[in-house]
Write a protein that holds these residues in place. Structure first.
Motif, PDB file in Angstrom:
ATOM      1  N   ARG A 189      34.176  37.436  37.144  1.00  8.30           N
ATOM      2  CA  ARG A 189      35.527  37.873  36.802  1.00  8.30           C
ATOM      3  C   ARG A 189      35.643  39.384  36.556  1.00  8.30           C
ATOM      4  N   PRO A 190      34.765  40.008  35.749  1.00 14.64           N
ATOM      5  CA  PRO A 190      34.926  41.446  35.471  1.00 14.64           C
ATOM      6  C   PRO A 190      34.918  42.302  36.736  1.00 14.64           C
ATOM      7  N   SER A 191      34.013  42.027  37.653  1.00 15.54           N
ATOM      8  CA  SER A 191      33.928  42.832  38.875  1.00 15.54           C
ATOM      9  C   SER A 191      35.158  42.644  39.751  1.00 15.54           C
ATOM     10  N   ILE A 192      35.643  41.401  39.863  1.00 17.02           N
ATOM     11  CA  ILE A 192      36.822  41.143  40.684  1.00 17.02           C
ATOM     12  C   ILE A 192      38.048  41.810  40.075  1.00 17.02           C
ATOM     13  N   GLU A 193      38.187  41.726  38.769  1.00 18.14           N
ATOM     14  CA  GLU A 193      39.347  42.331  38.111  1.00 18.14           C
ATOM     15  C   GLU A 193      39.317  43.854  38.213  1.00 18.14           C
ATOM     16  N   ARG A 194      38.121  44.436  38.296  1.00 22.57           N
ATOM     17  CA  ARG A 194      38.006  45.883  38.484  1.00 22.57           C
ATOM     18  C   ARG A 194      38.174  46.285  39.951  1.00 22.57           C
ATOM     19  N   GLY A 195      38.199  45.306  40.840  1.00 24.69           N
ATOM     20  CA  GLY A 195      38.321  45.610  42.260  1.00 24.69           C
ATOM     21  C   GLY A 195      37.009  45.974  42.916  1.00 24.69           C
ATOM     22  N   ASN A 196      35.898  45.677  42.255  1.00 25.38           N
ATOM     23  CA  ASN A 196      34.575  46.014  42.784  1.00 25.38           C
ATOM     24  C   ASN A 196      33.879  44.757  43.290  1.00 25.38           C
ATOM     25  N   MET A 217      36.863  39.479  51.471  1.00 21.30           N
ATOM     26  CA  MET A 217      36.021  38.906  50.413  1.00 21.30           C
ATOM     27  C   MET A 217      36.678  39.084  49.045  1.00 21.30           C
ATOM     28  N   MET A 218      37.341  40.227  48.856  1.00 23.10           N
ATOM     29  CA  MET A 218      38.057  40.442  47.597  1.00 23.10           C
ATOM     30  C   MET A 218      39.188  39.435  47.435  1.00 23.10           C
ATOM     31  N   LYS A 219      39.927  39.212  48.497  1.00 24.17           N
ATOM     32  CA  LYS A 219      41.030  38.248  48.425  1.00 24.17           C
ATOM     33  C   LYS A 219      40.513  36.843  48.133  1.00 24.17           C
ATOM     34  N   MET A 220      39.368  36.490  48.710  1.00 26.18           N
ATOM     35  CA  MET A 220      38.814  35.165  48.461  1.00 26.18           C
ATOM     36  C   MET A 220      38.333  35.050  47.014  1.00 26.18           C
ATOM     37  N   GLY A 221      37.748  36.129  46.478  1.00 25.68           N
ATOM     38  CA  GLY A 221      37.333  36.114  45.081  1.00 25.68           C
ATOM     39  C   GLY A 221      38.517  36.005  44.135  1.00 25.68           C
ATOM     40  N   GLN A 222      39.588  36.738  44.428  1.00 25.90           N
ATOM     41  CA  GLN A 222      40.781  36.670  43.591  1.00 25.90           C
ATOM     42  C   GLN A 222      41.408  35.277  43.633  1.00 25.90           C
ATOM     43  N   LEU A 223      41.429  34.677  44.823  1.00 28.29           N
ATOM     44  CA  LEU A 223      41.963  33.321  44.944  1.00 28.29           C
ATOM     45  C   LEU A 223      41.102  32.334  44.159  1.00 28.29           C
TER      46      LEU A 223
END
Length: 456
Positions: free
Chosen positions: A311-318, A337-343
């Motif tokens: 969660r921390p890395s995805i929320e930071r956009g990293n 990959m970012m979009k899949m992590g956010q989903l």
């Protein structure tokens, strides 16, 4: 006068003869009655048995006729136990391709059907014959490209009691094999997205296209199989449950599933809904991005969940901080990959009703992939080396990479293995361990997932 009443020797035999004849007649009479009673009793018993047998036979014929109608409609076959024994060489260890708490899966070869997966449960897997039949009836309604198809079943009583399910054979193993890199297997970023879309479509079919709806309850990587064209096929329906109908918001159920993929809302309330599967799928989306176990133990954390870790890395956009090393090596579309992590994070929101449905999940993934392929500029974007912590800036190149097509653009990265000497390690979901000479602090032998998979 006296002579009139005197005893006459000549008359005695005749009187005694009459008396003996009467007694003999009584014997014959009672004997006949007794024989008649015995005949009636035996005849009645035979009639009762025949009638009961006839009734049972007729009942079986009716059930069989009904089963045959369903089997013909759903293309099911009722196998004989002897056929399954022959196909698996009497359930030989050489044919064993999967095992778990529910039972074993064997590879069976048939003259007509070819190769099939035979799921033989443990004795205690079904509490009753009716439970087995209900599962067969439930699965007979399911037919979708992204669901493992039930081919038939075997139900026999007596000395050879059998309750066995027979499924289609899926050739390329389970998603678990690719996430942990078993046998050197790996998936490209595009394959990961397509597998996520396919699995989501299969679950959406269970949730929305079947009446009453079906909740899987055990979504995890070992239960998502990979077909010949690398399409996803959801499997292992041992814990399926009919979902809410009409105005019902949920069904009450005992908590069943695999730790790490279990919805906390379901565990605390015993309220089962389709969103229970959505939570499990969200965990899998995070695993597709990172190739990490759902739960792991480290020196500083016990049973650290992938949600809390990612969660921390995805929320930071990293997203690259949690990205699977294979994707860094082979190159991938970072934005996808970012979009899949956010989903994935949206799927595991604590309040079930705020999660997307499985239809919304696959539609969003398809839309994002379509946008990546058709609307964004087809050029590579430079990435700040500070976002790839621990990776030398010299390792990031902008030359074309053999694994990247002309549609792999946006934040696609090419990493030179020789330039960065990136250490590859193995993540073992079954044992919850990460094995590496420099990462021993992450090792653990705790096991929380039964790897019950179909043939590879």
């Amino acid at each position: 006068m006296a002579n009139r009443y005197a005893f006459s020797p000549d008359s005695a035999p005749s009187r005694m003869g009459i008396s003996g004849s009467s007694a003999l007649s009584n014997v014959y009479l009672w004997g006949g009655v007794l024989i008649a009673i015995i005949v009636l009793f035996v005849g009645g018993w035979i009639y009762f048995c025949c009638r009961r047998k006839l009734y049972t036979t007729l009942l079986r014929l009716c059930v069989k006729q009904k089963g045959e109608l369903n089997a013909e409609k759903m293309k099911l076959r009722q196998f004989r136990f002897e056929d399954l024994q022959k196909a698996t060489r009497n359930f030989s260890q050489d044919c064993l391709v999967g095992s778990g708490a529910f039972g074993n899966v064997y590879l069976g070869t048939f003259d007509v059907e070819g190769t099939l997966a035979i799921k033989k449960p443990n004795v205690e897997s079904y509490t009753s014959t009716e439970e087995f039949r209900n599962e067969v009836r439930l699965l007979s309604k399911v037919k979708h490209r992204n669901l493992v198809q039930l081919v038939g079943f075997c139900e026999e009583s007596g000395p050879k009691t059998a309750k066995i399910l027979v499924y289609e054979y899926v050739t390329n193993g389970s998603l678990l094999d690719y996430i942990i890199g078993r046998g050197g297997r790996s998936l490209t970023w595009r394959q990961r997205v397509n597998i996520a879309i396919g699995a989501a479509k299969g679950l959406a079919h269970l949730h929305e296209d079947v009446n009453p709806s079906i909740i899987h309850r055990d979504i995890k990587p070992s239960n998502i199989l990979i077909g010949e064209e690398f399409e996803a096929k959801v499997s292992d329906f041992g814990l399926v449950r009919s979902g809410p109908v009409g105005d019902q918001s949920h069904v009450s159920s005992q908590v069943k599933g695999t730790p790490g993929y279990l919805d906390p809302a379901y565990c605390s309330s015993f309220h089962l809904t389709p969103f229970t599967d959505v939570y499990s799928f969200g965990v899998i989306l995070l695993q597709l991005v990172s190739a990490r176990p759902a739960l792991e133990s480290t020196r500083n954390h016990t049973n650290l969940h992938i949600i809390d870790w990612a969660r921390p890395s995805i929320e930071r956009g990293n997203i690259e901080e949690i990205l699977d090393a294979n994707l860094l090596i082979e190159g991938c579309n970072m934005e996808m990959m970012m979009k899949m992590g956010q989903l994935g994070l949206r799927c595991v929101i604590k309040e079930p009703k705020k999660r997307p449905t499985m239809t919304q999940v696959w539609q969003e993934l398809e839309d994002d992939l379509y946008s990546m392929d058709n609307f964004l500029p087809k050029k590579h974007r430079k990435m700040d080396s500070k976002r790839l912590k621990g990776i030398s800036s010299q390792s990031i190149g902008h030359q074309n990479h053999p694994s990247i097509t002309d549609q792999d653009y946006s934040q696609s990265i090419n990493v030179s293995v020789d330039g960065i000497k990136l250490q590859r390690f193995r993540v073992d979901l079954d044992g919850l361990s990460i094995q590496s000479g420099s990462l021993r602090c992450l090792e653990t032998s705790e096991s929380i997932e039964d790897d019950f998979s179909f043939p590879r």
